[in-house]
Design a protein around this motif. Structure first.
Motif, PDB file in Angstrom:
ATOM      1  N   LYS A 288       0.855  -1.183   0.000  1.00 18.81           N
ATOM      2  CA  LYS A 288       0.000   0.000   0.000  1.00 18.81           C
ATOM      3  C   LYS A 288       0.890   1.232   0.000  1.00 18.81           C
ATOM      4  O   LYS A 288       1.740   1.401   0.880  1.00 18.81           O
ATOM      5  N   LEU A 289       0.730   2.089  -1.007  1.00 16.29           N
ATOM      6  CA  LEU A 289       1.496   3.327  -1.090  1.00 16.29           C
ATOM      7  C   LEU A 289       0.663   4.483  -0.541  1.00 16.29           C
ATOM      8  O   LEU A 289      -0.527   4.598  -0.863  1.00 16.29           O
ATOM      9  N   GLU A 290       1.291   5.310   0.277  1.00 16.58           N
ATOM     10  CA  GLU A 290       0.633   6.474   0.856  1.00 16.58           C
ATOM     11  C   GLU A 290       1.547   7.690   0.724  1.00 16.58           C
ATOM     12  O   GLU A 290       2.767   7.585   0.877  1.00 16.58           O
ATOM     13  N   ASP A 297      -0.893   6.442  -5.163  1.00 16.16           N
ATOM     14  CA  ASP A 297      -1.303   5.888  -3.871  1.00 16.16           C
ATOM     15  C   ASP A 297      -2.290   4.742  -4.097  1.00 16.16           C
ATOM     16  O   ASP A 297      -3.061   4.742  -5.063  1.00 16.16           O
ATOM     17  N   GLY A 298      -2.249   3.777  -3.192  1.00 13.71           N
ATOM     18  CA  GLY A 298      -3.184   2.657  -3.290  1.00 13.71           C
ATOM     19  C   GLY A 298      -2.458   1.324  -3.231  1.00 13.71           C
ATOM     20  O   GLY A 298      -1.302   1.227  -2.795  1.00 13.71           O
ATOM     21  N   ARG A 299      -3.147   0.283  -3.670  1.00 19.40           N
ATOM     22  CA  ARG A 299      -2.650  -1.086  -3.553  1.00 19.40           C
ATOM     23  C   ARG A 299      -1.944  -1.520  -4.834  1.00 19.40           C
ATOM     24  O   ARG A 299      -2.441  -1.290  -5.940  1.00 19.40           O
ATOM     25  N   TRP A 300      -0.802  -2.179  -4.652  1.00 16.87           N
ATOM     26  CA  TRP A 300      -0.011  -2.710  -5.762  1.00 16.87           C
ATOM     27  C   TRP A 300       0.418  -4.128  -5.416  1.00 16.87           C
ATOM     28  O   TRP A 300       0.704  -4.446  -4.257  1.00 16.87           O
ATOM     29  N   LEU A 301       0.521  -4.974  -6.442  1.00 14.12           N
ATOM     30  CA  LEU A 301       0.923  -6.364  -6.248  1.00 14.12           C
ATOM     31  C   LEU A 301       2.355  -6.555  -6.739  1.00 14.12           C
ATOM     32  O   LEU A 301       2.672  -6.267  -7.895  1.00 14.12           O
ATOM     33  N   THR A 302       3.222  -7.056  -5.878  1.00 18.16           N
ATOM     34  CA  THR A 302       4.608  -7.286  -6.264  1.00 18.16           C
ATOM     35  C   THR A 302       4.696  -8.497  -7.199  1.00 18.16           C
ATOM     36  O   THR A 302       4.123  -9.548  -6.922  1.00 18.16           O
TER      37      THR A 302
END
Length: 323
Positions: A288-290, A297-302
């Protein structure tokens, strides 16, 4: 500043003390899908180290002095190179779950029904293939494995390649690890494992691709009772992605259309991060980037995590897709 450390075993024997003063660079690649995780060592060679032997099992832990280390998997040496001047050894090892047989191209077919007439499901097919190499399977959720398959051709792809292809087709991630083939639906993704802010990161680059933004997808199945081909659509509007294969029933076709549309949407958002070494971050984790900006910003999948340790310190590079 904490001092990065590693622990390397060859079989059950620690070789850390012998390698540490000779280490030029250690690189660990943690990748998703049918790409093998890899460990690469570059060592200054003074002639006192024995030549590494192909097939030797290596296991590695990464961390920082004074803190618990993280075990990062087991690997088998498959390539050794010696070069100079100055003399150095380069050792490459791939995940112990990726042997040569499981990566070899194959030609075969699987009927839609088993010999006893029962449907061949996603789980049944993957169990058949994984067991040939001594692996078991796990499906999250379990219902993912219940998808009924049409006639399936394995045309010049490896068993790992087929497993990754099937997972992608039906909206799942695929990861061979620790003797298991894991298939996890993107719908089953948990909350973010790690939260990152700009001050946690050395560099970042978010990339948004407009041409991948399909608004709908269509898949087909054949209704034998009505003797006609029926379309199932996910999403609305144009441009529309067309899946050029037939499925066994309406739910499976709808799932495939939705999976293809979701996959294109994920691929339209890409992120790269570089930061001080983070042994706790792996592929197939949600970040989760903030505090960056809207859309970033938000959710990312590695999807790929690289750990690099050398005289310059320990750093981690991460590649992600949007969730």
């Amino acid at each position: 500043m904490q001092r990065p450390v590693f622990e390397l075993l060859a079989g059950d024997e620690s070789i850390t003390y012998a390698l540490s003063p000779r280490l030029i660079e250690l690189r660990l690649e943690d990748r998703s899908g049918d790409y093998a995780d890899a460990l690469e060592l570059e060592l200054a060679d003074d002639g006192k180290l024995p030549m590494p032997r192909k097939g030797v099992r290596l296991s590695i832990e990464l961390g920082y002095q004074g803190a618990p280390s993280r075990k990062r998997g087991e690997f088998a040496i498959d390539q050794v190179a010696h070069e100079g001047p100055p003399a150095k050894l380069s050792v490459s090892a791939t995940s112990a779950d990726f042997n040569s047989q499981v990566r070899a191209p194959r030609e075969r077919s699987f009927d839609a029904k088993m010999e006893d007439g029962t449907p061949r499901t996603f789980k049944i097919l993957m169990d058949e293939i994984a067991s040939e190499h001594g692996f078991s399977t796990r499906f999250v959720p379990e219902e993912l494995g219940d998808i009924m398959l049409p006639h399936t051709d394995q045309a010049g792809v490896s068993d790992l390649g087929l497993a990754a292809e099937m997972a992608s087709l039906y909206g799942a991630m695929f990861k061979p690890a620790n003797g298991k083939w894991l298939f996890a639906s993107y719908d089953s993704l948990e909350e973010a494992v790690h939260t990152l802010r700009p001050e946690d990161v050395s560099r970042w680059r978010a990339h948004f691709v407009g041409r991948s933004e399909y608004r709908s997808a269509v898949a087909h199945w054949h209704d034998f009772a009505k003797a006609r081909r029926i379309s199932e659509v996910a999403g609305e509007g144009q441009p529309r992605l067309i899946i050029h294969r037939s499925f066994v029933d309406a739910p499976t076709a709808r799932a495939a259309a939705r999976s293809a549309l979701d996959r294109k949407r994920r691929e339209a958002r890409r992120l790269r991060l570089e930061m001080p070494g983070r042994p706790d971050i792996s592929s197939h984790q949600v970040l989760k980037l903030e505090g960056f900006r809207d859309q970033v910003d938000g959710r990312w999948l590695t999807t790929r995590v690289s750990h690099i340790l050398n005289k310059g310190g320990y750093r981690t590079r991460i590649e992600c897709l949007g969730v």
